[in-house]
Motif scaffolding. Structure first.
Motif, PDB file in Angstrom:
ATOM      1  N   GLN A 125      31.857  23.247 104.697  1.00  0.00           N
ATOM      2  CA  GLN A 125      32.585  24.351 105.302  1.00  0.00           C
ATOM      3  C   GLN A 125      32.241  24.490 106.789  1.00  0.00           C
ATOM      4  O   GLN A 125      33.118  24.814 107.593  1.00  0.00           O
ATOM      5  CB  GLN A 125      32.274  25.660 104.576  1.00  0.00           C
ATOM      6  N   GLU A 126      30.996  24.251 107.141  1.00  0.00           N
ATOM      7  CA  GLU A 126      30.594  24.356 108.550  1.00  0.00           C
ATOM      8  C   GLU A 126      31.415  23.408 109.421  1.00  0.00           C
ATOM      9  O   GLU A 126      31.924  23.794 110.467  1.00  0.00           O
ATOM     10  CB  GLU A 126      29.113  23.994 108.727  1.00  0.00           C
ATOM     11  N   PHE A 127      31.516  22.153 108.978  1.00  0.00           N
ATOM     12  CA  PHE A 127      32.148  21.147 109.832  1.00  0.00           C
ATOM     13  C   PHE A 127      33.650  21.021 109.615  1.00  0.00           C
ATOM     14  O   PHE A 127      34.306  20.251 110.293  1.00  0.00           O
ATOM     15  CB  PHE A 127      31.391  19.816 109.719  1.00  0.00           C
ATOM     16  N   GLU A 128      34.203  21.827 108.702  1.00  0.00           N
ATOM     17  CA  GLU A 128      35.651  21.977 108.610  1.00  0.00           C
ATOM     18  C   GLU A 128      36.130  23.037 109.600  1.00  0.00           C
ATOM     19  O   GLU A 128      37.309  23.069 109.945  1.00  0.00           O
ATOM     20  CB  GLU A 128      36.066  22.394 107.196  1.00  0.00           C
ATOM     21  N   GLY A 132      32.497  23.954 114.025  1.00  0.00           N
ATOM     22  CA  GLY A 132      31.840  22.725 113.575  1.00  0.00           C
ATOM     23  C   GLY A 132      32.448  21.491 114.202  1.00  0.00           C
ATOM     24  O   GLY A 132      31.734  20.566 114.608  1.00  0.00           O
ATOM     25  N   LYS A 133      33.779  21.467 114.284  1.00  0.00           N
ATOM     26  CA  LYS A 133      34.462  20.331 114.917  1.00  0.00           C
ATOM     27  C   LYS A 133      34.079  20.217 116.393  1.00  0.00           C
ATOM     28  O   LYS A 133      33.936  19.116 116.924  1.00  0.00           O
ATOM     29  CB  LYS A 133      35.977  20.469 114.756  1.00  0.00           C
ATOM     30  N   GLU A 134      33.907  21.365 117.043  1.00  0.00           N
ATOM     31  CA  GLU A 134      33.474  21.358 118.451  1.00  0.00           C
ATOM     32  C   GLU A 134      32.063  20.799 118.602  1.00  0.00           C
ATOM     33  O   GLU A 134      31.770  20.099 119.559  1.00  0.00           O
ATOM     34  CB  GLU A 134      33.560  22.767 119.050  1.00  0.00           C
ATOM     35  N   GLY A 140      29.847  13.592 120.621  1.00  0.00           N
ATOM     36  CA  GLY A 140      30.536  12.308 120.727  1.00  0.00           C
ATOM     37  C   GLY A 140      30.894  11.696 119.385  1.00  0.00           C
ATOM     38  O   GLY A 140      31.152  10.502 119.295  1.00  0.00           O
ATOM     39  N   ILE A 141      30.926  12.529 118.349  1.00  0.00           N
ATOM     40  CA  ILE A 141      31.260  12.036 117.007  1.00  0.00           C
ATOM     41  C   ILE A 141      32.754  12.209 116.790  1.00  0.00           C
ATOM     42  O   ILE A 141      33.268  13.319 116.819  1.00  0.00           O
ATOM     43  CB  ILE A 141      30.443  12.786 115.932  1.00  0.00           C
ATOM     44  N   GLU A 142      33.417  11.088 116.587  1.00  0.00           N
ATOM     45  CA  GLU A 142      34.867  11.095 116.380  1.00  0.00           C
ATOM     46  C   GLU A 142      35.189  10.617 114.980  1.00  0.00           C
ATOM     47  O   GLU A 142      34.411   9.899 114.364  1.00  0.00           O
ATOM     48  CB  GLU A 142      35.532  10.181 117.412  1.00  0.00           C
ATOM     49  N   GLY A 143      36.334  10.990 114.489  1.00  0.00           N
ATOM     50  CA  GLY A 143      36.758  10.580 113.162  1.00  0.00           C
ATOM     51  C   GLY A 143      36.756  11.757 112.211  1.00  0.00           C
ATOM     52  O   GLY A 143      36.348  12.863 112.555  1.00  0.00           O
ATOM     53  N   GLU A 144      37.206  11.496 110.998  1.00  0.00           N
ATOM     54  CA  GLU A 144      37.307  12.532 109.966  1.00  0.00           C
ATOM     55  C   GLU A 144      36.080  12.480 109.067  1.00  0.00           C
ATOM     56  O   GLU A 144      36.023  11.690 108.121  1.00  0.00           O
ATOM     57  CB  GLU A 144      38.585  12.336 109.153  1.00  0.00           C
ATOM     58  N   TYR A 145      35.107  13.317 109.381  1.00  0.00           N
ATOM     59  CA  TYR A 145      33.883  13.386 108.592  1.00  0.00           C
ATOM     60  C   TYR A 145      33.839  14.681 107.798  1.00  0.00           C
ATOM     61  O   TYR A 145      34.346  15.697 108.238  1.00  0.00           O
ATOM     62  CB  TYR A 145      32.649  13.324 109.499  1.00  0.00           C
ATOM     63  N   GLU A 146      33.197  14.598 106.638  1.00  0.00           N
ATOM     64  CA  GLU A 146      32.962  15.794 105.840  1.00  0.00           C
ATOM     65  C   GLU A 146      31.455  16.024 105.768  1.00  0.00           C
ATOM     66  O   GLU A 146      30.684  15.085 105.548  1.00  0.00           O
ATOM     67  CB  GLU A 146      33.517  15.621 104.432  1.00  0.00           C
ATOM     68  N   GLY A 147      31.055  17.271 105.931  1.00  0.00           N
ATOM     69  CA  GLY A 147      29.650  17.610 105.793  1.00  0.00           C
ATOM     70  C   GLY A 147      29.227  17.511 104.338  1.00  0.00           C
ATOM     71  O   GLY A 147      29.862  18.101 103.465  1.00  0.00           O
ATOM     72  N   ILE A 148      28.185  16.750 104.087  1.00  0.00           N
ATOM     73  CA  ILE A 148      27.679  16.585 102.723  1.00  0.00           C
ATOM     74  C   ILE A 148      26.582  17.602 102.441  1.00  0.00           C
ATOM     75  O   ILE A 148      26.540  18.221 101.395  1.00  0.00           O
ATOM     76  CB  ILE A 148      27.141  15.153 102.506  1.00  0.00           C
ATOM     77  N   GLY A 149      25.681  17.785 103.393  1.00  0.00           N
ATOM     78  CA  GLY A 149      24.597  18.739 103.214  1.00  0.00           C
ATOM     79  C   GLY A 149      23.628  18.678 104.373  1.00  0.00           C
ATOM     80  O   GLY A 149      23.774  17.864 105.287  1.00  0.00           O
TER      81      GLY A 149
END
Length: 175
Positions: A125-128, A132-134, A140-149
Motif C-alpha cells: 500500500q505504501e508504494f502504490e 510511495g511512487k515519488e 531512480g527506481i523505474e518500473g512497476e514494482y510492488e512492495g512486498i514488505g
C-alpha cells in the motif's frame, strides 16, 4: 544440532529496538543474504532499498501507521533504525514469493549477527500511493514494482523472546 537449523529455531520477531545505528558492514551482510534468496527461474528480480536516513525512515513509518489505522504517534517500525524495503516487479509470476524469501533470508542472517529483526507489512500500500511512487522516483527506481514488505533491523531493547512450542498437527505425510 546443525547451525542453520539452530538459527531457524531460535530467531524471533523483535518489537522493541534501541535507536543505536547498526554499522553499514553488518547491514550489508544482511542485505547480501537477501540477494542469495531462491527466486523463480533464478531471475533474482526483487530489489532492496536500505533506509538508514532518519527522515525517510520516519516518513515510511508515518505512511505505514496511517495505512494500519493506528494513532499518529505509533511507530510500526518499533524504533528500529534500519528499514530494508523489499519490492519486486509486478510482471513476474513469482514476485511475491521471491520477495518473501528475500525477507526470510535477511531475518535469519540478522539473527546470526546478533541483530533483531521483524517483518512489517503494508509495503504494498505504501508504494502504490503517490507518495510511495515519488520515493521510488527520487531513488531512480523505474518500473512497476510492488512492495512486498519491510525487514526492520536494530539492536534488541530488552530480553530476547523465548522460543514457543510449535503447534501440533501441522504436518501430514503421504508416504
Amino acid at each position: 544440532m546443525n547451525e542453520v537449523l539452530k538459527v531457524i529455531k531460535e530467531r524471533r520477531s523483535i518489537r522493541k529496538f534501541k535507536s543505536d545505528m547498526i554499522p553499514k558492514e553488518i547491514i550489508d551482510k544482511v542485505i547480501e543474504s537477501g540477494l542469495y534468496a531462491a527466486s523463480g527461474k533464478g531471475q533474482q528480480s526483487p530489489i532492496i532499498i536500505s533506509v538508514t536516513n532518519k527522515e525517510l525512515r520516519d516518513k515510511l513509518s508515518r505512511m505505514n501507521c496511517k495505512i494500519g489505522g493506528w494513532k499518529e504517534d505509533f511507530d510500526p517500525f518499533y524504533n528500529a533504525p534500519v528499514v530494508l524495503v523489499i519490492l519486486a516487479p509486478k510482471d513476474w509470476p513469482t514476485f511475491v514469493y521471491d520477495g518473501s524469501l528475500v525477507i526470510g533470508n535477511m531475518m535469519l542472517a540478522a539473527h546470526t549477527l546478533n541483530i533483531g529483526s521483524c517483518w512489517i507489512h503494508r509495503a504494498k500500500q505504501e508504494f502504490e500511493s503517490e507518495e510511495g511512487k515519488e520515493i521510488l522516483k527520487s531513488l531512480g527506481i523505474e518500473g512497476e514494482y510492488e512492495g512486498i514488505g519491510h525487514c526492520i533491523l536494530g539492536y534488541v531493547d530488552g530480553d530476547y523472546p523465548n522460543v514457543i512450542a510449535r503447534k501440533p498437527n501441522r504436518v501430514y505425510y503421504a508416504d
